[in-house]
Design a protein around this motif. Structure first.
Motif, PDB file in Angstrom:
ATOM      1  N   MET A   1      11.742  -5.128  -3.187  1.00  0.00           N
ATOM      2  CA  MET A   1      10.380  -5.618  -3.013  1.00  0.00           C
ATOM      3  C   MET A   1       9.790  -5.923  -4.376  1.00  0.00           C
ATOM      4  N   ASN A   2      10.151  -7.071  -4.942  1.00  0.00           N
ATOM      5  CA  ASN A   2       9.608  -7.360  -6.264  1.00  0.00           C
ATOM      6  C   ASN A   2       8.287  -8.103  -6.217  1.00  0.00           C
ATOM      7  N   ASN A   3       7.936  -8.603  -5.000  1.00  0.00           N
ATOM      8  CA  ASN A   3       6.668  -9.293  -4.882  1.00  0.00           C
ATOM      9  C   ASN A   3       5.722  -8.458  -4.025  1.00  0.00           C
ATOM     10  N   LEU A   4       4.730  -7.886  -4.679  1.00  0.00           N
ATOM     11  CA  LEU A   4       3.791  -7.010  -3.968  1.00  0.00           C
ATOM     12  C   LEU A   4       2.436  -7.694  -3.811  1.00  0.00           C
ATOM     13  N   LYS A   5       2.439  -9.017  -3.789  1.00  0.00           N
ATOM     14  CA  LYS A   5       1.203  -9.788  -3.867  1.00  0.00           C
ATOM     15  C   LYS A   5       0.122  -9.368  -2.860  1.00  0.00           C
ATOM     16  N   ASP A   6       0.506  -9.103  -1.625  1.00  0.00           N
ATOM     17  CA  ASP A   6      -0.538  -8.781  -0.650  1.00  0.00           C
ATOM     18  C   ASP A   6      -0.719  -7.278  -0.456  1.00  0.00           C
ATOM     19  N   LYS A   7      -0.077  -6.511  -1.303  1.00  0.00           N
ATOM     20  CA  LYS A   7      -0.106  -5.043  -1.133  1.00  0.00           C
ATOM     21  C   LYS A   7      -1.227  -4.415  -1.954  1.00  0.00           C
ATOM     22  N   VAL A   8      -1.722  -3.294  -1.444  1.00  0.00           N
ATOM     23  CA  VAL A   8      -2.742  -2.522  -2.155  1.00  0.00           C
ATOM     24  C   VAL A   8      -2.155  -1.145  -2.477  1.00  0.00           C
ATOM     25  N   CYS A   9      -2.230  -0.769  -3.754  1.00  0.00           N
ATOM     26  CA  CYS A   9      -1.618   0.492  -4.198  1.00  0.00           C
ATOM     27  C   CYS A   9      -2.628   1.353  -4.948  1.00  0.00           C
ATOM     28  N   ILE A  10      -2.495   2.651  -4.776  1.00  0.00           N
ATOM     29  CA  ILE A  10      -3.278   3.608  -5.581  1.00  0.00           C
ATOM     30  C   ILE A  10      -2.284   4.434  -6.387  1.00  0.00           C
ATOM     31  N   VAL A  11      -2.571   4.588  -7.678  1.00  0.00           N
ATOM     32  CA  VAL A  11      -1.792   5.518  -8.502  1.00  0.00           C
ATOM     33  C   VAL A  11      -2.766   6.521  -9.105  1.00  0.00           C
ATOM     34  N   LYS A 130      -1.788   4.796   8.051  1.00  0.00           N
ATOM     35  CA  LYS A 130      -1.144   4.608   9.363  1.00  0.00           C
ATOM     36  C   LYS A 130      -1.351   3.185   9.875  1.00  0.00           C
ATOM     37  N   ASP A 131      -2.508   2.595   9.534  1.00  0.00           N
ATOM     38  CA  ASP A 131      -2.820   1.243  10.017  1.00  0.00           C
ATOM     39  C   ASP A 131      -2.158   0.154   9.182  1.00  0.00           C
ATOM     40  N   THR A 132      -1.571   0.535   8.061  1.00  0.00           N
ATOM     41  CA  THR A 132      -0.945  -0.469   7.180  1.00  0.00           C
ATOM     42  C   THR A 132       0.560  -0.464   7.428  1.00  0.00           C
ATOM     43  N   PRO A 133       1.142  -1.596   7.813  1.00  0.00           N
ATOM     44  CA  PRO A 133       2.573  -1.609   8.137  1.00  0.00           C
ATOM     45  C   PRO A 133       3.440  -1.131   6.973  1.00  0.00           C
ATOM     46  N   ALA A 134       4.421  -0.297   7.298  1.00  0.00           N
ATOM     47  CA  ALA A 134       5.425   0.178   6.328  1.00  0.00           C
ATOM     48  C   ALA A 134       4.821   0.763   5.053  1.00  0.00           C
ATOM     49  N   SER A 135       3.721   1.482   5.218  1.00  0.00           N
ATOM     50  CA  SER A 135       3.091   2.080   4.032  1.00  0.00           C
ATOM     51  C   SER A 135       3.918   3.267   3.533  1.00  0.00           C
ATOM     52  N   ARG A 136       3.737   3.569   2.243  1.00  0.00           N
ATOM     53  CA  ARG A 136       4.540   4.632   1.620  1.00  0.00           C
ATOM     54  C   ARG A 136       3.654   5.599   0.836  1.00  0.00           C
ATOM     55  N   ILE A 137       3.972   6.874   0.954  1.00  0.00           N
ATOM     56  CA  ILE A 137       3.305   7.903   0.148  1.00  0.00           C
ATOM     57  C   ILE A 137       4.376   8.517  -0.752  1.00  0.00           C
ATOM     58  N   VAL A 138       4.097   8.521  -2.041  1.00  0.00           N
ATOM     59  CA  VAL A 138       5.021   9.140  -3.002  1.00  0.00           C
ATOM     60  C   VAL A 138       4.344  10.381  -3.567  1.00  0.00           C
ATOM     61  N   VAL A 139       5.040  11.491  -3.482  1.00  0.00           N
ATOM     62  CA  VAL A 139       4.492  12.775  -3.928  1.00  0.00           C
ATOM     63  C   VAL A 139       5.262  13.202  -5.178  1.00  0.00           C
ATOM     64  N   TYR A 231      10.738   3.076  -7.866  1.00  0.00           N
ATOM     65  CA  TYR A 231      11.841   2.968  -6.883  1.00  0.00           C
ATOM     66  C   TYR A 231      11.366   3.441  -5.497  1.00  0.00           C
ATOM     67  N   LEU A 232      10.762   4.615  -5.455  1.00  0.00           N
ATOM     68  CA  LEU A 232      10.333   5.141  -4.151  1.00  0.00           C
ATOM     69  C   LEU A 232       9.172   4.348  -3.557  1.00  0.00           C
ATOM     70  N   SER A 233       8.373   3.746  -4.427  1.00  0.00           N
ATOM     71  CA  SER A 233       7.230   2.953  -3.952  1.00  0.00           C
ATOM     72  C   SER A 233       7.649   1.603  -3.415  1.00  0.00           C
ATOM     73  N   THR A 234       8.748   1.045  -3.942  1.00  0.00           N
ATOM     74  CA  THR A 234       9.028  -0.369  -3.653  1.00  0.00           C
ATOM     75  C   THR A 234      10.442  -0.702  -3.174  1.00  0.00           C
ATOM     76  N   SER A 235      11.418   0.166  -3.437  1.00  0.00           N
ATOM     77  CA  SER A 235      12.794  -0.282  -3.183  1.00  0.00           C
ATOM     78  C   SER A 235      13.118  -0.383  -1.686  1.00  0.00           C
ATOM     79  N   LEU A 236      13.862  -1.442  -1.342  1.00  0.00           N
ATOM     80  CA  LEU A 236      14.303  -1.587   0.052  1.00  0.00           C
ATOM     81  C   LEU A 236      15.348  -0.529   0.399  1.00  0.00           C
TER      82      LEU A 236
END
Ligand SMILES: NC(=O)c1ccc[n+]([C@@H]2O[C@H](COP(=O)([O-])OP(=O)(O)OC[C@H]3O[C@@H](n4cnc5c(N)ncnc54)[C@H](OP(=O)(O)O)[C@@H]3O)[C@@H](O)[C@H]2O)c1
Length: 278
Positions: A1-11, A130-139, A231-236
């Motif tokens: 997933m190298n193109n995150l154009k429509d994604k919203v991320c919090i760090v 939950k409402d965002t498709p294929a969302s990821r939480i990295v701890v 990697y955990l945030s974006t890799s297929l």
């Protein structure tokens, strides 16, 4: 997933170390990237660095002190007002202290920031995740969780505080939290995984900010340390993978205690109680 154009991320913890590098790289991949800081000046400096590096203007800076319940609520409320999706949440802000410190509400600081900060933030943003498709939480946990030994009746370490132990317990708490939330989310399209990013040369553990000293054990650069988070945030490779512990990019077994279902459930209940107090 190298193109995150429509994604919203919090760090979170994005003013320095691996959080800052992660924010830079996610922004460079095109994500709307939200940095979270407790200090105005450090936050603004980090935001400028992210924009300069990524050339991405879709970046934002929100403020939160993860030792404070009201601050976490204000931050998550503001985020929900401004954004209608959350694709990637990187829970990364963390600390260690030789001295026992308490939050304003009397909670031991390491437990508050490293565990309750992740716990409350994630739960307050969970509906959006939950409402965002294929969302990821990295701890962001640590392999020091193997040294952790959570005693439900002594989470505050009032009489027997040791900074290293409190830190190790808080990182074991991160793994227990990950496994419980993965279970809660099993019927949803949201994944959560815990990670040890390596032993990294950051300012982590250096309590004197005027010193240029680095974390004495640090061996790898923040750029390399952040690779695991990215990697955990974006890799297929890890699409759909949830409830796992990663030692850098390798899925591994975590400490035996982290698989104790009774402890996981009891600790979740205690975390709800403490979240009301923080
Ligand atoms: N370094 C390592 O070897 C290592 C190994 C395993 C795991 N980790 C984990 O990696 C994560 C990031 O650490 P790092 O090495 O990149 O260290 P770092 O450079 O010290 O970054 C820590 C970040 O957390 C923020 N933070 C601390 N307390 C906070 C609070 N109360 N409210 C809001 N933000 C707060 C800091 O903000 P300020 O700028 O305001 O201080 C900073 O942005 C931590 O969770 C740590 O446990 C690190």
């Amino acid at each position: 997933m190298n193109n995150l154009k429509d994604k919203v991320c919090i760090v979170t913890g994005s003013t320095s170390g691996i959080g800052l590098v992660t924010a830079k790289e996610l922004a460079k991949m095109g994500a709307t990237t939200i940095l979270v800081a407790r200090d105005k000046n450090r936050g603004k400096a980090a935001l400028a660095e992210v924009i300069e590096y990524s050339k991405n203007e879709h970046t934002d800076l929100l403020f939160c002190d993860f030792s404070s319940r009201s601050s976490i609520i204000s931050f998550t409320d503001l985020f929900k007002k401004k954004y209608n999706r959350l694709d990637i949440l990187v829970n990364n802000a963390g600390m260690i202290s030789n001295k026992r410190i308490e939050t304003d509400s009397g909670i031991e600081m390491t437990f508050a920031v490293n565990h309750l900060g992740y716990f409350m933030t994630t739960n307050l943003l969970l509906d959006l995740l939950k409402d965002t498709p294929a969302s990821r939480i990295v701890v962001v946990a640590s392999d020091l969780h193997f040294r952790g030994n959570i005693d439900i009746d002594n989470l505050m370490h009032k009489e027997d505080y040791d900074g290293f132990r409190a830190y190790s317990d808080s990182k074991l708490a991160n793994v227990l939290f990950t496994y419980k939330l993965a279970d809660i989310l099993k019927d949803y399209d949201t994944t959560i995984n815990a990670v040890h990013p390596g032993v990294i040369k950051t300012k982590f553990g250096v309590e004197d900010r005027t010193s240029n000293q680095t974390f004495p054990m640090g061996r790898i650069s923040p750029d390399d340390g952040a690779k695991t988070l990215i990697y955990l945030s974006t890799s297929l490779d890890v699409k759909g993978v949830s409830g796992k512990y990663f030692n850098q990019i390798n899925m591994e077994r975590s400490a035996e205690m982290s698989y104790d279902k009774g402890l996981i459930d009891e600790f979740w209940r205690k975390s709800i109680e403490y979240s009301a107090m923080i």
